[in-house]
Scaffold this active site. Structure first.
Site, PDB file in Angstrom:
ATOM      1  N   ASP A 136       0.866  -1.194   0.000  1.00 54.34           N
ATOM      2  CA  ASP A 136       0.000   0.000   0.000  1.00 54.34           C
ATOM      3  C   ASP A 136       0.896   1.236   0.000  1.00 54.34           C
ATOM      4  O   ASP A 136       1.922   1.255   0.681  1.00 54.34           O
ATOM      5  CB  ASP A 136      -0.909  -0.021   1.258  1.00 54.34           C
ATOM      6  CG  ASP A 136      -2.129   0.878   1.115  1.00 54.34           C
ATOM      7  OD1 ASP A 136      -1.943   2.093   0.933  1.00 54.34           O
ATOM      8  OD2 ASP A 136      -3.256   0.358   1.188  1.00 54.34           O
TER       9      ASP A 136
ATOM     10  N   ILE B 158       1.538   0.299  -6.585  1.00 56.20           N
ATOM     11  CA  ILE B 158       1.320  -0.690  -7.648  1.00 56.20           C
ATOM     12  C   ILE B 158       1.805  -0.142  -8.995  1.00 56.20           C
ATOM     13  O   ILE B 158       1.705  -0.824 -10.002  1.00 56.20           O
ATOM     14  CB  ILE B 158      -0.161  -1.150  -7.744  1.00 56.20           C
ATOM     15  CG1 ILE B 158      -1.117   0.045  -7.877  1.00 56.20           C
ATOM     16  CG2 ILE B 158      -0.519  -2.020  -6.558  1.00 56.20           C
ATOM     17  CD1 ILE B 158      -2.539  -0.353  -8.268  1.00 56.20           C
TER      18      ILE B 158
ATOM     19  N   GLN C 237      -6.839  -4.891  -4.121  1.00 53.66           N
ATOM     20  CA  GLN C 237      -7.804  -3.862  -3.684  1.00 53.66           C
ATOM     21  C   GLN C 237      -7.302  -2.450  -3.962  1.00 53.66           C
ATOM     22  O   GLN C 237      -8.082  -1.502  -3.928  1.00 53.66           O
ATOM     23  CB  GLN C 237      -8.075  -3.986  -2.167  1.00 53.66           C
ATOM     24  CG  GLN C 237      -8.414  -5.390  -1.691  1.00 53.66           C
ATOM     25  CD  GLN C 237      -9.666  -5.949  -2.338  1.00 53.66           C
ATOM     26  OE1 GLN C 237     -10.724  -5.341  -2.273  1.00 53.66           O
ATOM     27  NE2 GLN C 237      -9.544  -7.102  -2.983  1.00 53.66           N
TER      28      GLN C 237
ATOM     29  N   SER D 250     -12.948   6.807  -6.074  1.00 51.49           N
ATOM     30  CA  SER D 250     -14.045   7.774  -5.914  1.00 51.49           C
ATOM     31  C   SER D 250     -14.563   8.216  -7.275  1.00 51.49           C
ATOM     32  O   SER D 250     -13.779   8.644  -8.130  1.00 51.49           O
ATOM     33  CB  SER D 250     -13.537   8.985  -5.131  1.00 51.49           C
ATOM     34  OG  SER D 250     -14.216  10.158  -5.525  1.00 51.49           O
TER      35      SER D 250
ATOM     36  N   SER E  18     -19.679  -2.333  -8.922  1.00 55.00           N
ATOM     37  CA  SER E  18     -21.042  -2.320  -9.464  1.00 55.00           C
ATOM     38  C   SER E  18     -21.271  -1.102 -10.348  1.00 55.00           C
ATOM     39  O   SER E  18     -22.250  -1.058 -11.095  1.00 55.00           O
ATOM     40  CB  SER E  18     -22.060  -2.306  -8.325  1.00 55.00           C
ATOM     41  OG  SER E  18     -21.914  -1.111  -7.585  1.00 55.00           O
TER      42      SER E  18
ATOM     43  N   TYR F 232     -13.950   6.520 -13.321  1.00 50.25           N
ATOM     44  CA  TYR F 232     -13.710   5.469 -12.326  1.00 50.25           C
ATOM     45  C   TYR F 232     -14.327   4.149 -12.787  1.00 50.25           C
ATOM     46  O   TYR F 232     -13.667   3.108 -12.813  1.00 50.25           O
ATOM     47  CB  TYR F 232     -14.313   5.875 -10.965  1.00 50.25           C
ATOM     48  CG  TYR F 232     -14.367   4.731  -9.981  1.00 50.25           C
ATOM     49  CD1 TYR F 232     -13.209   4.257  -9.377  1.00 50.25           C
ATOM     50  CD2 TYR F 232     -15.575   4.078  -9.681  1.00 50.25           C
ATOM     51  CE1 TYR F 232     -13.249   3.183  -8.489  1.00 50.25           C
ATOM     52  CE2 TYR F 232     -15.627   3.016  -8.795  1.00 50.25           C
ATOM     53  CZ  TYR F 232     -14.464   2.573  -8.201  1.00 50.25           C
ATOM     54  OH  TYR F 232     -14.499   1.501  -7.336  1.00 50.25           O
TER      55      TYR F 232
ATOM     56  N   LYS G 278     -12.492   0.514 -13.866  1.00 51.87           N
ATOM     57  CA  LYS G 278     -12.757  -0.771 -13.215  1.00 51.87           C
ATOM     58  C   LYS G 278     -13.179  -1.836 -14.244  1.00 51.87           C
ATOM     59  O   LYS G 278     -12.825  -3.006 -14.121  1.00 51.87           O
ATOM     60  CB  LYS G 278     -13.836  -0.595 -12.137  1.00 51.87           C
ATOM     61  CG  LYS G 278     -13.310   0.090 -10.885  1.00 51.87           C
ATOM     62  CD  LYS G 278     -12.539  -0.906 -10.046  1.00 51.87           C
ATOM     63  CE  LYS G 278     -11.486  -0.299  -9.177  1.00 51.87           C
ATOM     64  NZ  LYS G 278     -10.766  -1.285  -8.357  1.00 51.87           N
TER      65      LYS G 278
ATOM     66  N   ASN H 211     -21.609  -0.937  -3.113  1.00 50.01           N
ATOM     67  CA  ASN H 211     -21.630  -0.048  -1.927  1.00 50.01           C
ATOM     68  C   ASN H 211     -21.263  -0.714  -0.614  1.00 50.01           C
ATOM     69  O   ASN H 211     -22.118  -0.963   0.242  1.00 50.01           O
ATOM     70  CB  ASN H 211     -22.995   0.625  -1.784  1.00 50.01           C
ATOM     71  CG  ASN H 211     -23.195   1.594  -2.914  1.00 50.01           C
ATOM     72  OD1 ASN H 211     -23.563   1.181  -4.019  1.00 50.01           O
ATOM     73  ND2 ASN H 211     -22.926   2.847  -2.690  1.00 50.01           N
TER      74      ASN H 211
ATOM     75  N   VAL I 207     -21.345   7.358   1.060  1.00 56.13           N
ATOM     76  CA  VAL I 207     -22.506   7.997   1.680  1.00 56.13           C
ATOM     77  C   VAL I 207     -22.702   7.666   3.163  1.00 56.13           C
ATOM     78  O   VAL I 207     -22.984   8.564   3.968  1.00 56.13           O
ATOM     79  CB  VAL I 207     -23.790   7.737   0.843  1.00 56.13           C
ATOM     80  CG1 VAL I 207     -24.133   6.279   0.755  1.00 56.13           C
ATOM     81  CG2 VAL I 207     -24.960   8.509   1.401  1.00 56.13           C
TER      82      VAL I 207
END
Ligand SMILES: NC(=O)c1ccc[n+]([C@@H]2O[C@H](COP(=O)([O-])OP(=O)(O)OC[C@H]3O[C@@H](n4cnc5c(N)ncnc54)[C@H](O)[C@@H]3O)[C@@H](O)[C@H]2O)c1
Length: 329
Positions: free
Chosen positions: A48, A69, A88, A93, A133, A156, A160, A185, A200
């Site tokens: 990380d 990465i 991950q 965002s 999603s 974004y 993905k 989410n 959120v």
């Protein structure tokens, strides 16, 4: 009260002594994966760059490689001798990606390619990819099934979807097995609330625990399949354990239930006993989708996945965790 998931009961000795790499393991979801693996007796290596993650999120036993990465030497070091990679690390965002699309492509696409190259060179057994999603876009068809064509609506989301393509290509061409887990989410403890881009539930918790009204972008009737983080961890561990080759296959990871933001705000008002904290409404944001709900048929059938923590229990535990951060959230 914290949610205690019995990982041993769910996964036995499947990861004992296995070297597992978690990229982005100092972040929200990655740190929960690292924690479960450590509890299961795996040898956990976290890579990380701490751009949004925090060192204190790591389990004590994890090896920490502070690097990006975008640096293949760091990834190769983490992957040496590894059986599984839980990828991950990403910039995560939607609104930030609308402002800085190229940076998102560098990290989320080129970074993912680097992870796959190193995983293939190290003969890792399987790479689990944190897909999203957001790939489904804002088509009105619900629930979302993996067989629907991707319709990314933001840089974004499109980064993905590109990552999913890389997962399939590397499985096909370079002999490293891969799986794409489309998270819906995800929420829970350690999800950062201290940014203008906070997800959120984190943003609502921060506002309401500071006595402020939560802000909703749009009319609040948009809905999400809110998923407690242990469900995402469980899906990752099931995918890693799959006996069949997954070859880049895509799996929804969610609860399979839909909650509107107005409803979420109401449940949180009740939980905090603050009837006065009604939402403030602002214009909808570019790139946001209207509704999101997962069909879990494929994930259930292939990975034997069932959510292990429901929305309400997860939400209560998450609110309790944010309370411990006051006044620093
Ligand atoms: N939270 C959700 O609801 C959700 C939904 C869909 C997909 N995802 C995906 O799940 C993954 C984890 O998301 P999260 O919510 O835990 O976010 P997060 O920001 O908490 O975690 C991301 C981690 O990646 C690290 N990172 C970023 N750039 C890096 C780089 N160049 N090199 C190494 N590390 C880097 C960050 O420091 C952070 O620790 C991401 O890939 C995200 O796109 C999350």
């Amino acid at each position: 009260m914290a949610v205690k998931t019995d990982w041993h009961k769910l996964h036995g000795d499947a990861f004992r002594a296995a070297r597992c790499v978690v990229t982005g393991g100092a972040g929200f979801i990655g740190s929960h994966i690292a924690e479960a693996l450590a509890e299961l007796g795996a040898s956990v290596a976290v890579l990380d760059n701490l751009s949004s993650g925090r060192r204190e999120n790591l389990p004590a036993s994890a090896e920490f490689i502070h690097g990006s990465i975008l640096n293949s030497d760091c990834i190769a070091r983490a992957c040496a001798g590894a059986q599984f990679v839980f990828h991950q690390a990403a910039l995560a965002s939607v609104p930030m990606s609308v402002e800085r699309p190229r940076e998102f492509y560098d990290v989320n696409v080129t970074g993912t390619l680097n992870v796959l190259e190193c995983a293939a060179a190290a003969k890792v057994k399987r790479v689990m990819f944190a897909a999203s999603s957001s790939a489904y876009g804002d088509s009105e068809v619900l629930p979302k099934m993996e067989s629907m064509p991707p319709q990314p609506m933001s840089p974004y989301a499109s980064s993905k979807v590109a990552g999913e393509g890389l997962m399939r290509a590397w499985a096909n061409c370079y002999g490293v097995d891969t799986a794409c887990l489309r998270y819906f989410n995800i929420f829970g403890p350690r999800q950062t609330a201290d940014s203008a881009y906070a997800a959120v539930i984190a943003a609502f918790a921060k506002a309401m625990l500071s006595g402020k009204k939560p802000t909703i972008f749009g009319d609040g009737e948009q809905s999400r399949d809110f998923t407690f983080v242990h469900n995402a961890v469980h899906a990752n561990l099931l995918a890693a354990r799959s006996e069949r080759s997954l070859a880049g296959d895509v799996f929804n990871v969610a609860c399979g239930t839909r909650v509107s933001l107005n409803e979420l705000a109401r449940v949180m008002r009740d939980a905090l006993d603050r009837a006065d904290l009604t939402p403030v409404y602002q214009s909808p944001r570019a790139g946001d989708v209207r509704h999101s709900l997962a069909d879990l048929t494929h994930t259930r059938a292939d990975l034997k996945y069932e959510p292990v923590v429901d929305f309400e229990s997860g939400l209560r535990a998450t609110i309790e965790w944010y309370k411990t951060l006051i006044p620093s959230v």
